[in-house]
Design a protein around this motif. Structure first.
Motif, short mmCIF file in Angstrom:
data_model
loop_
_atom_site.label_atom_id
_atom_site.label_comp_id
_atom_site.label_asym_id
_atom_site.label_seq_id
_atom_site.Cartn_x
_atom_site.Cartn_y
_atom_site.Cartn_z
N SER A 294 0.86 -1.19 0.00
CA SER A 294 0.00 0.00 0.00
C SER A 294 0.89 1.23 0.00
O SER A 294 2.07 1.16 0.37
CB SER A 294 -0.89 0.01 1.25
N ILE A 295 0.32 2.37 -0.41
CA ILE A 295 1.10 3.60 -0.49
C ILE A 295 0.38 4.71 0.26
O ILE A 295 -0.81 4.98 -0.01
CB ILE A 295 1.32 4.03 -1.96
N ALA A 296 1.09 5.35 1.19
CA ALA A 296 0.53 6.53 1.89
C ALA A 296 0.88 7.76 1.06
O ALA A 296 2.05 8.02 0.79
CB ALA A 296 1.13 6.63 3.28
N THR A 297 -0.15 8.50 0.66
CA THR A 297 0.09 9.65 -0.20
C THR A 297 0.16 10.97 0.57
O THR A 297 0.70 11.95 0.08
CB THR A 297 -1.02 9.77 -1.25
N HIS A 298 -0.43 10.97 1.78
CA HIS A 298 -0.48 12.23 2.53
C HIS A 298 -0.69 11.96 4.01
O HIS A 298 -0.94 10.82 4.41
CB HIS A 298 -1.59 13.12 1.98
N ARG A 299 -0.60 13.03 4.79
CA ARG A 299 -0.83 12.98 6.24
C ARG A 299 -1.85 14.03 6.62
O ARG A 299 -1.98 15.03 5.93
CB ARG A 299 0.45 13.36 6.99
N ARG A 319 -0.77 17.40 4.41
CA ARG A 319 0.48 17.55 3.67
C ARG A 319 0.66 16.32 2.80
O ARG A 319 0.45 15.20 3.27
CB ARG A 319 1.67 17.67 4.64
N TRP A 320 1.06 16.52 1.55
CA TRP A 320 1.12 15.37 0.65
C TRP A 320 2.47 15.24 -0.02
O TRP A 320 3.26 16.20 -0.05
CB TRP A 320 0.02 15.46 -0.40
N ARG A 321 2.69 14.07 -0.55
CA ARG A 321 3.94 13.79 -1.25
C ARG A 321 3.81 14.21 -2.71
O ARG A 321 2.70 14.34 -3.24
CB ARG A 321 4.23 12.28 -1.20
N SER A 322 4.95 14.35 -3.37
CA SER A 322 4.91 14.66 -4.79
C SER A 322 4.49 13.41 -5.57
O SER A 322 4.67 12.28 -5.10
CB SER A 322 6.29 15.12 -5.27
N ARG A 323 3.95 13.64 -6.76
CA ARG A 323 3.56 12.51 -7.61
C ARG A 323 4.79 11.65 -7.93
O ARG A 323 4.71 10.42 -7.94
CB ARG A 323 2.94 13.07 -8.89
N ALA A 351 -8.91 9.15 2.01
CA ALA A 351 -8.24 8.95 0.71
C ALA A 351 -8.26 10.20 -0.16
O ALA A 351 -7.26 10.57 -0.76
CB ALA A 351 -8.89 7.79 -0.03
N ASN A 352 -9.44 10.86 -0.23
CA ASN A 352 -9.55 11.92 -1.24
C ASN A 352 -9.20 13.32 -0.74
O ASN A 352 -9.68 14.31 -1.30
CB ASN A 352 -10.95 11.90 -1.90
N MET A 353 -8.33 13.40 0.27
CA MET A 353 -7.82 14.72 0.67
C MET A 353 -6.46 15.01 0.03
O MET A 353 -5.88 16.07 0.26
CB MET A 353 -7.72 14.82 2.20
N TYR A 354 -5.96 14.05 -0.74
CA TYR A 354 -4.64 14.25 -1.37
C TYR A 354 -4.66 15.52 -2.22
O TYR A 354 -5.55 15.72 -3.06
CB TYR A 354 -4.29 13.04 -2.25
N ALA A 355 -3.66 16.37 -1.99
CA ALA A 355 -3.44 17.58 -2.81
C ALA A 355 -4.61 18.57 -2.74
O ALA A 355 -4.81 19.34 -3.67
CB ALA A 355 -3.13 17.21 -4.26
N LYS A 380 -13.57 27.85 0.73
CA LYS A 380 -12.14 28.20 0.69
C LYS A 380 -11.26 26.96 0.51
O LYS A 380 -10.08 27.07 0.19
CB LYS A 380 -11.74 28.90 1.99
N MET A 381 -11.85 25.79 0.72
CA MET A 381 -11.05 24.56 0.57
C MET A 381 -10.72 24.32 -0.91
O MET A 381 -9.73 23.65 -1.22
CB MET A 381 -11.82 23.37 1.17
N GLY A 382 -11.52 24.87 -1.80
CA GLY A 382 -11.25 24.73 -3.23
C GLY A 382 -11.09 23.28 -3.66
O GLY A 382 -10.11 22.90 -4.31
N VAL A 383 -12.08 22.46 -3.31
CA VAL A 383 -11.97 21.02 -3.56
C VAL A 383 -11.89 20.72 -5.06
O VAL A 383 -12.76 21.12 -5.83
CB VAL A 383 -13.17 20.27 -2.93
N ASP A 384 -10.84 20.04 -5.45
CA ASP A 384 -10.67 19.62 -6.86
C ASP A 384 -9.88 18.31 -6.86
O ASP A 384 -8.72 18.28 -6.42
CB ASP A 384 -9.92 20.71 -7.64
N HIS A 385 -10.52 17.24 -7.35
CA HIS A 385 -9.88 15.93 -7.33
C HIS A 385 -8.98 15.69 -8.54
O HIS A 385 -8.54 14.55 -8.78
CB HIS A 385 -10.95 14.83 -7.28
N GLY A 386 -8.71 16.74 -9.32
CA GLY A 386 -7.94 16.57 -10.55
C GLY A 386 -6.59 15.91 -10.34
O GLY A 386 -6.20 14.99 -11.07
#
Ligand code: SF4
Length: 589
Positions: A294-299, A319-323, A351-355, A380-386
């Motif tokens: 498994s891979i942790a993408t963010h904290r 806080r997230w890691r780079s791609r 899961a979907n808080m990355y970036a 203000k969170m500007g949610v975008d799953h792109g």
């Protein structure tokens, strides 16, 4: 490489003595998902000689002595889960199984493991180098806290353990600062993320109600917890001090968050992604199978569900890691000899808080009077799953990867709030990343209970369910939703559980199987409600089901075949026979 666990392994490395010895309640799994392994590898990377003693026996003290005495400090953790949560059910019974112990039998982790291990060290070496507590158990018990298992407010675990320091939260930065200070013979009490005992109250400290007052008076305890919670953001937190007996427990401000480059570096360190052979030989370690590929993408998590301690431990800023770093890790996974083609999870606490993060929060800290997702997703969170869609596509393109699963929880309110890519993201999950079922955690249906939980209303769940079903039909899939619910949360009565059952039957067309009885774990707002019997935000009294039988009964109302009493069941459900499986979604149950 594995960190040494025996003298022979130290000798093979040419080490006659260690700088740091880490003691843990888990078997030694060398993985970026295991805190003690991360701390060990971060210290090793900085040039320190580090060893690990995992699940030491506590009778003779021979295990704790097997690596000798370290030069700089002992690091003590109960493991990946608070030892009381790991060992006891919500009804207080001892658990039989332990996913972090070889063979899966719960026979290696003592209750209050942090206290036991610290005392074990102290009984062997009266005047040893500093004992430093860390990990989730120490972090969430760092100030006075309500302890469900003894049904009382306890002092800081630092005082009870007779340890020297405590590092709370994600300690990969602060442990290096602490080690550097100790190696240089400097005073470490300026390190962020550190708690220590002091005879004096530091100058600029915010004083919390003293332990005696907090333990004896629920209003003082509530005031203490509000002050504590408001001081968890690294941008705005001050020094906290709480008088306990004749000393002060001092908590320095939270550690500064790692930058993307620093987080990448932590994850790029050399992890074996396996259990140390000594533990592997003793039997299967179930947790390893979940985390190995498994891979942790963010904290971090800005969900702030009131029953969850992540915001107090990991923080409310994501806080997230780079791609690039995540893809490098995927390449390493593919090269692993035991990898079979499936990455079991790509995610984090949610899961979907990355970036996705609020730029105002990064500059000024979390808002004091608003929450990011409750009652509605803040614009203000500007949610975008792109960025997540791109990441998942890149992972799928890696040669040798057959399937990438997103198994971490999803915030469906964020998907609905994303006008640009919410539908695209959900479609991507349905097409490629869900193995038959997607887990969602509405937790309840009743507004007053959801308000106390800090969760969105059931209309949001129904809107998401409708979208999920529509996309599934369009894609020709038969995926289904699995719902996680909580019984006996503060504010929840038996009647609320009857209404929840009716909601599940009428609106979700099923009865959830994933029902958990609320456990008041240390340092959450819900635990505060459990202990005080009040809504800490309005001050109004709230019902709390405290009896073991009543709590279990709440769960049974939802899970028992036929529902509560016969009368309730008759009044609750339509008399005509109804399938619990809607057409086109036969597996949704
Ligand atoms: S502005 Fe909104 S998203 Fe940003 S920290 Fe405040 S509540 Fe959270």
């Amino acid at each position: 490489m594995f960190l040494p666990t025996t003298r022979e392994e130290m000798n093979r490395l040419g080490w006659d003595r260690l700088d740091v010895i880490l003691v843990t309640g888990d078997a030694y799994i060398d993985s970026p998902f295991i805190g003690v392994a991360v701390i060990g590898k971060v210290l090793l990377d900085a040039g320190y000689r580090v060893g690990i003693i995992a699940q030491p026996e506590t009778e003779t003290g021979d295990d704790i002595a097997r690596l000798g005495e370290p030069l700089l400090f002992w690091g003590v953790t109960g493991g990946s889960i608070d030892s009381m949560v790991a060992n006891r059910t919500a009804a207080g019974k001892r658990r039989r199984t332990d996913d972090y112990t070889p063979g899966g039998i719960n026979n290696r982790r003592p209750d209050r493991a942090v206290l036991v291990y610290a005392n074990l060290i102290r009984s062997r070496w009266k005047k040893t180098c500093p004992i430093v507590l860390g990990g989730i158990e120490a972090s969430l018990r760092r100030i006075a806290h309500y302890d469900f298992w003894s049904d009382r407010v306890r002092r800081s675990i630092l005082f009870d353990a007779k340890a020297d320091y405590l590092l709370y939260g994600m300690a990969d930065r602060s442990v290096l600062e602490l080690a550097g200070a100790l190696a240089a013979g400097a005073d470490p009490r300026i390190v962020r993320g550190l708690c220590y005992a002091s005879r004096e109250m530091p100058g600029r400290a915010v004083e919390l109600p003293p332990f005696e007052a907090a333990a004896g008076d629920r209003t003082a305890f509530t005031e203490m917890f509000h002050l504590f919670y408001r001081n968890t953001d690294p941008v705005t937190a001050g020094i906290l001090a709480q008088k306990q007996d004749d000393r002060y427990l001092v908590q320095n401000p939270s550690p500064l968050l790692l930058s993307t480059a620093e987080l990448d570096h932590v994850h790029d360190l050399d992890y074996e992604r396996s259990a140390h052979p000594h533990y592997l030989r003793q039997g299967e370690i179930r947790a390893l199978e979940t985390i190995r590929f498994s891979i942790a993408t963010h904290r971090g998590c800005y969900g702030e569900c009131n029953f969850c301690a992540i915001s107090v431990h990991q923080g409310r800023t994501v806080r997230w890691r780079s791609r690039e770093s995540i893809l490098r890790e995927a390449e390493r996974i593919v090269a692993h000899p035991e990898f079979k083609g499936t990455i079991h999870d790509v995610g984090g606490p949610t899961a979907n808080m990355y970036a996705i993060e609020c730029s105002r929060k990064e500059r000024k800290g979390s808002c004091a009077s608003r929450r990011c997702l409750y009652p509605k997703v803040c614009p203000k969170m500007g949610v975008d799953h792109g960025a997540q869609i791109e990441l998942l596509r890149d992972l799928r393109r890696i040669k040798g990867v057959r399937k990438v699963v997103v198994a971490s929880g999803i915030r469906y309110d964020m998907i609905l709030a994303d006008r640009t890519n919410g539908v695209n993201y959900l479609r991507e999950l349905i097409r490629h990343h869900v193995s038959g079922q997607m887990k969602v955690a509405p937790e309840h249906s009743e507004k007053k209970v959801l308000t106390l939980m800090g969760k969105p209303g059931s209309e949001t769940l129904l809107a998401f369910r409708e979208l999920f079903q529509r996309l599934n039909e369009r894609e020709g899939r038969r995926q289904y939703l699995t719902y996680y619910m909580i019984a006996a949360h503060p504010g929840c009565t038996r009647e609320d559980m009857v209404r929840l059952r009716r909601f599940c039957s009428d609106s979700l067309r099923l009865l959830p199987r994933q029902v958990q009885v609320f456990t008041p774990t240390p340092s959450t707002y819900s635990t505060l409600m459990y202990w005080t019997g009040r809504d800490p935000f309005s001050g109004e009294p709230c019902f709390v089901e405290q009896s073991v039988a009543g709590r279990e009964e709440q769960k049974q109302v939802l899970t028992r075949h036929g529902g509560g009493t016969k009368k309730e069941a008759a009044g609750t459900f339509p008399r005509k026979k109804r399938s619990v499986r809607p057409r086109g979604h036969r597996g949704e149950r």
